[in-house]
Design a protein around this motif. Structure first.
Motif, mmCIF file in Angstrom:
data_model
loop_
_atom_site.group_PDB
_atom_site.id
_atom_site.type_symbol
_atom_site.label_atom_id
_atom_site.label_comp_id
_atom_site.label_asym_id
_atom_site.label_seq_id
_atom_site.Cartn_x
_atom_site.Cartn_y
_atom_site.Cartn_z
ATOM 1 N N ALA A 45 0.750 -1.295 -0.260
ATOM 2 C CA ALA A 45 -0.221 0.326 0.312
ATOM 3 C C ALA A 45 0.644 0.927 0.081
ATOM 4 C CB ALA A 45 -1.051 0.138 1.103
ATOM 5 N N ARG A 46 1.787 1.562 1.192
ATOM 6 C CA ARG A 46 2.757 2.345 1.027
ATOM 7 C C ARG A 46 3.649 2.696 -0.674
ATOM 8 N NH1 ARG A 46 3.873 0.423 5.993
ATOM 9 N NH2 ARG A 46 5.675 -1.056 5.445
ATOM 10 N N ARG A 47 3.701 1.564 -1.529
ATOM 11 C CA ARG A 47 4.386 1.634 -2.927
ATOM 12 C C ARG A 47 2.996 2.014 -3.663
ATOM 13 N NH1 ARG A 47 7.355 -3.622 -3.468
ATOM 14 N NH2 ARG A 47 8.431 -3.837 -2.441
ATOM 15 N N GLY A 48 2.157 1.775 -3.213
ATOM 16 C CA GLY A 48 0.909 2.193 -4.563
ATOM 17 C C GLY A 48 0.950 3.654 -4.071
ATOM 18 N N ALA A 49 1.040 3.942 -3.043
ATOM 19 C CA ALA A 49 0.559 5.343 -1.882
ATOM 20 C C ALA A 49 1.648 6.382 -3.061
ATOM 21 C CB ALA A 49 0.490 5.674 -0.283
ATOM 22 N N LEU A 50 2.365 5.790 -2.916
ATOM 23 C CA LEU A 50 4.198 6.618 -3.565
ATOM 24 C C LEU A 50 3.443 7.042 -5.237
ATOM 25 C CD1 LEU A 50 7.362 4.266 -1.544
ATOM 26 C CD2 LEU A 50 6.540 7.648 -1.319
ATOM 27 N N GLY A 51 3.392 5.874 -5.788
ATOM 28 C CA GLY A 51 2.871 6.033 -7.252
ATOM 29 C C GLY A 51 1.933 7.143 -7.211
ATOM 30 N N MET A 52 0.878 7.086 -6.989
ATOM 31 C CA MET A 52 -0.601 7.725 -6.791
ATOM 32 C C MET A 52 0.500 9.258 -6.327
ATOM 33 S SD MET A 52 -2.633 6.416 -7.481
ATOM 34 C CE MET A 52 -3.982 7.159 -7.417
ATOM 35 N N ALA A 53 1.214 9.565 -5.690
ATOM 36 C CA ALA A 53 2.067 10.837 -5.340
ATOM 37 C C ALA A 53 2.508 11.307 -6.735
ATOM 38 C CB ALA A 53 3.132 11.381 -4.083
ATOM 39 N N ILE A 54 3.008 10.286 -7.106
ATOM 40 C CA ILE A 54 3.435 10.787 -8.066
ATOM 41 C C ILE A 54 2.429 11.499 -9.361
ATOM 42 C CG2 ILE A 54 5.464 10.212 -10.258
ATOM 43 C CD1 ILE A 54 6.795 8.360 -8.075
ATOM 44 N N LEU A 55 1.595 10.113 -9.803
ATOM 45 C CA LEU A 55 1.419 10.547 -11.196
ATOM 46 C C LEU A 55 -0.344 12.368 -10.573
ATOM 47 C CD1 LEU A 55 0.628 6.938 -12.248
ATOM 48 C CD2 LEU A 55 1.871 8.812 -12.662
ATOM 49 N N THR A 56 -0.507 11.971 -9.384
ATOM 50 C CA THR A 56 -0.717 13.382 -9.320
ATOM 51 C C THR A 56 -1.253 14.532 -9.278
ATOM 52 O OG1 THR A 56 -2.365 11.971 -7.484
ATOM 53 C CG2 THR A 56 -3.148 14.058 -7.462
ATOM 54 N N PRO A 57 0.006 15.013 -9.226
ATOM 55 C CA PRO A 57 0.322 16.170 -9.746
ATOM 56 C C PRO A 57 0.702 16.685 -11.472
ATOM 57 C CG PRO A 57 1.861 15.868 -7.869
ATOM 58 C CD PRO A 57 1.284 14.425 -8.853
ATOM 59 N N LEU A 58 0.725 14.783 -12.373
ATOM 60 C CA LEU A 58 1.466 15.020 -13.669
ATOM 61 C C LEU A 58 -0.557 15.418 -14.027
ATOM 62 C CD1 LEU A 58 3.801 12.625 -13.973
ATOM 63 C CD2 LEU A 58 4.491 15.344 -14.588
ATOM 64 N N LEU A 59 -1.794 14.476 -13.369
ATOM 65 C CA LEU A 59 -2.626 14.640 -13.741
ATOM 66 C C LEU A 59 -3.549 16.024 -14.432
ATOM 67 C CD1 LEU A 59 -5.258 12.520 -14.934
ATOM 68 C CD2 LEU A 59 -5.246 12.521 -12.427
ATOM 69 N N VAL A 60 -2.812 16.843 -12.660
ATOM 70 C CA VAL A 60 -3.601 17.896 -12.266
ATOM 71 C C VAL A 60 -2.893 18.847 -13.850
ATOM 72 C CG1 VAL A 60 -3.778 19.393 -10.830
ATOM 73 C CG2 VAL A 60 -3.930 17.611 -10.614
ATOM 74 N N ALA A 61 -2.204 18.807 -13.815
ATOM 75 C CA ALA A 61 -1.465 19.326 -14.730
ATOM 76 C C ALA A 61 -1.970 18.682 -16.218
ATOM 77 C CB ALA A 61 0.418 18.817 -15.037
ATOM 78 N N ALA A 62 -1.875 17.976 -16.866
ATOM 79 C CA ALA A 62 -2.490 17.318 -18.082
ATOM 80 C C ALA A 62 -4.259 17.985 -18.509
ATOM 81 C CB ALA A 62 -2.526 16.134 -17.968
ATOM 82 N N LEU A 63 -4.699 17.619 -16.722
ATOM 83 C CA LEU A 63 -6.079 18.328 -17.060
ATOM 84 C C LEU A 63 -6.485 20.073 -17.453
ATOM 85 C CD1 LEU A 63 -7.611 16.124 -14.436
ATOM 86 C CD2 LEU A 63 -8.199 15.998 -16.257
ATOM 87 N N ALA A 64 -4.902 20.706 -16.644
ATOM 88 C CA ALA A 64 -5.252 22.173 -16.737
ATOM 89 C C ALA A 64 -5.139 22.186 -18.641
ATOM 90 C CB ALA A 64 -4.033 22.578 -15.499
ATOM 91 N N VAL A 65 -4.465 21.179 -19.019
ATOM 92 C CA VAL A 65 -3.444 21.879 -20.453
ATOM 93 C C VAL A 65 -5.060 21.522 -21.274
ATOM 94 C CG1 VAL A 65 -2.754 21.061 -22.668
ATOM 95 C CG2 VAL A 65 -1.184 21.275 -20.181
ATOM 96 N N GLY A 66 -5.338 19.914 -20.754
ATOM 97 C CA GLY A 66 -7.018 19.656 -21.788
ATOM 98 C C GLY A 66 -8.087 21.045 -21.009
ATOM 99 N N PHE A 67 -8.242 21.699 -19.903
ATOM 100 C CA PHE A 67 -9.476 22.406 -19.965
ATOM 101 C C PHE A 67 -8.704 23.655 -20.460
ATOM 102 C CE2 PHE A 67 -10.394 26.518 -17.100
ATOM 103 C CZ PHE A 67 -11.957 25.766 -16.738
ATOM 104 N N ALA A 68 -7.755 24.380 -20.787
ATOM 105 C CA ALA A 68 -7.263 25.566 -21.454
ATOM 106 C C ALA A 68 -7.608 24.963 -23.070
ATOM 107 C CB ALA A 68 -5.959 25.767 -21.005
ATOM 108 N N LEU A 69 -7.553 24.357 -22.945
ATOM 109 C CA LEU A 69 -7.576 23.933 -25.014
ATOM 110 C C LEU A 69 -9.054 24.039 -25.048
ATOM 111 C CD1 LEU A 69 -4.756 21.323 -25.391
ATOM 112 C CD2 LEU A 69 -5.110 23.320 -26.405
ATOM 113 N N MET A 70 -9.776 23.608 -24.082
ATOM 114 C CA MET A 70 -11.281 23.432 -24.135
ATOM 115 C C MET A 70 -12.459 24.336 -24.326
ATOM 116 S SD MET A 70 -11.767 19.230 -22.875
ATOM 117 C CE MET A 70 -14.050 19.567 -23.164
ATOM 118 N N MET A 71 -11.980 25.577 -23.043
ATOM 119 C CA MET A 71 -12.498 26.397 -22.429
ATOM 120 C C MET A 71 -12.761 27.213 -23.753
ATOM 121 S SD MET A 71 -10.246 28.539 -19.936
ATOM 122 C CE MET A 71 -9.273 29.576 -20.681
ATOM 123 N N GLU A 72 -13.428 28.280 -23.972
ATOM 124 C CA GLU A 72 -13.573 29.502 -24.763
ATOM 125 C C GLU A 72 -13.398 30.569 -23.650
ATOM 126 O OE1 GLU A 72 -17.414 29.470 -26.056
ATOM 127 O OE2 GLU A 72 -17.971 27.043 -26.668
#
Length: 153
Positions: A45-72
């Motif tokens: 579980a600790r390994r999984g939490a570390l993996g999520m801690a690495i991926l979460t900010p990258l996912l947020v960044a990708a969502l921000a870029v996607g949001f920027a492209l979709m907003m009018e």
């Protein structure tokens, strides 16, 4: 005398073995084997939490870029939101390096307790119990080398 392995708790030499607070001569160790204990789900579980801690900010960044492209909105607003998302993703890189190092160390430790057992004239005896897979491998290999028939005298 040849020293095969040494740490504060274990000493394996060509003349004998000191483990778990006990001394054994090579001729007293009739057989040596190892066992693996139960899996530690907490370590997984600790390994999984570390993996999520690495991926979460990258996912947020990708969502921000996607949001920027979709907003009018105005082009400058869209570009600034996209750049903000990319910068957020890049800001994670130093933290990700630290987290990946912790993941590597968790694999060194392993997810199971590992035991080395020996059969002596008095019966079976636990020689070593550890959660550190890397240390276990070093100790077990050193013990095998020390107990090889060509080495015994």
């Amino acid at each position: 005398m040849t020293t095969y392995y040494r740490d504060p708790d274990v000493l394996i030499t060509s003349s004998g073995v000191h483990m778990n607070g006990r001394e054994f001569r090579h001729r007293d160790l009739i057989q040596v084997w190892h066992t693996r204990g139960r899996r530690s789900w907490g370590a997984i579980a600790r390994r999984g939490a570390l993996g999520m801690a690495i991926l979460t900010p990258l996912l947020v960044a990708a969502l921000a870029v996607g949001f920027a492209l979709m907003m009018e909105a105005a082009v400058t607003t869209t570009i600034s939101v996209a750049i903000g998302g990319v910068l957020a993703g890049l800001a994670v890189v130093p933290v990700a390096d630290l987290l990946l190092e912790r993941v590597d160390r968790s694999y060194d430790r392993g997810t199971r307790s590992l035991e080395i057992w020996g059969r002596v004239p008095d019966g079976e005896v636990l020689l070593l119990r550890t959660d550190n897979a890397q240390r276990f491998g070093r100790v077990y290999r050193a013990l095998q080398r020390a107990l090889e028939p060509a080495v015994r005298r």
